[in-house]
Design a protein around this motif. Sequence first.
Motif, PDB file in Angstrom:
ATOM      1  N   GLY A   4      38.480  48.895  39.052  1.00 31.86           N
ATOM      2  CA  GLY A   4      37.963  48.550  37.820  1.00 31.86           C
ATOM      3  C   GLY A   4      38.859  48.345  36.904  1.00 31.86           C
ATOM      4  N   ALA A  30      34.428  46.168  38.725  1.00 39.00           N
ATOM      5  CA  ALA A  30      34.046  46.583  37.332  1.00 39.00           C
ATOM      6  C   ALA A  30      34.961  46.266  36.335  1.00 39.00           C
ATOM      7  N   CYS A  32      35.637  46.613  31.792  1.00 39.66           N
ATOM      8  CA  CYS A  32      35.506  47.256  30.604  1.00 39.66           C
ATOM      9  C   CYS A  32      36.126  46.519  29.511  1.00 39.66           C
ATOM     10  N   ARG A  52      27.828  46.190  36.007  1.00 40.54           N
ATOM     11  CA  ARG A  52      29.457  46.893  36.301  1.00 40.54           C
ATOM     12  C   ARG A  52      30.198  46.400  35.111  1.00 40.54           C
ATOM     13  N   LEU A  60      32.237  53.504  32.374  1.00 41.38           N
ATOM     14  CA  LEU A  60      32.940  53.061  33.650  1.00 41.38           C
ATOM     15  C   LEU A  60      33.356  53.892  34.629  1.00 41.38           C
ATOM     16  N   LEU A  68      34.972  53.433  43.106  1.00 41.90           N
ATOM     17  CA  LEU A  68      35.997  52.760  43.001  1.00 41.90           C
ATOM     18  C   LEU A  68      37.161  53.302  43.650  1.00 41.90           C
ATOM     19  N   VAL A  71      41.547  52.448  39.185  1.00 42.82           N
ATOM     20  CA  VAL A  71      41.373  51.597  37.730  1.00 42.82           C
ATOM     21  C   VAL A  71      42.708  51.208  37.421  1.00 42.82           C
TER      22      VAL A  71
END
Length: 355
Positions: A4, A30, A32, A52, A60, A68, A71
């Motif tokens: 992510g 994903a 953000c 997502r 998230l 996940l 990140v």
Amino acid sequence: MRFGIIGCGTIAQIMHIPNVVEIPDAELAAICDPAENVTATLGDRYNVPDDRRYAEPEGLIDDVGDELDAVIVTTPMQTHADIVERALTAGVNTLVEKPLAVTPSDADRLATVAADSDATAMVAYNRRFELAYERLARELADVDQVDSITAYAVDADFSRSLPDVYDLVQPELSEAFIERSTERRREQCKQAIGTDDENLAAAYDFQLEHVCHDVNALRGLFGDVTSIDHVDFVRDGYFGTAHLTFEGGERCVLQTGDSDRHWHEQFFRVDAPDRMLRLEFDHPFIKYNAATLSIRDGTTETVDRTYTPTREESFKRELRQFMQCVRGEAPVPTPIADAATDVAVIASLFDHADA
């Protein structure tokens, strides 16, 4: 490995997102960003499903963190502390862009959180993954005495060149959001160096984000900074000279600044009795622009050597290293505790500055 990306600004769009997409055993799962136009455009560009795409990091992490493998946090530095703490507390492996945090206290807090978490935590100092930097480290192992170190880093105005090179999606954010974010950053900078002076806080803002690469890379070569012997800032703190001493007694003149120049210049020079080694970094936002190491040595004759590695991207090497760390195949080379020390050193420059 499913990633992510939290924060989809310039460095994420140029380096982190494409690298995740390009590495065969990585997947962009994903994204953000507070700007809906950014997540919409990048989500479509990289085939991230609508469900997502997030506006808030908490969404998230809470919604898909357990799905996940890691990140990558590339949000503005004033948000790092809260996001990284939430991710590590949730057990999510985290790669966070430098600098780790704005204030030394927040950086120390994250060091404690990282130590208490089972998740892997690493700070994205991509200069440490330049092949020429690694070659310099090996060459220095054969140097018996270092007479002096010079570190020089003066930025150009990158905003003028990047639109001609990359198709960047510019965020569409409300003025109120921007003002809140700017105020939060300004207050953290003031807290970091204990000042109410707006100009001094702005200078710290620039220097922290700018020179943390150099401080970390120098510490990777020469160990901890044991003393800061002299600091002189000019142009309201946007250009400075500092004299540092490292744990082995090596002394360094560090020059750091901002400029209106068209070119970026960043190098380390190490002088020894029988040789000189110079590591030169290229434009930090242009992909596959590798650093170059030049060596001049000899006492009876002069021999010049230049080490120009293949155009292997340091950001991609950094990501591969992080993936190895997550899998338990390698130790973390740039841990959060080290990055916390970098923040403390840079804040100390302002404590030592001439009045």
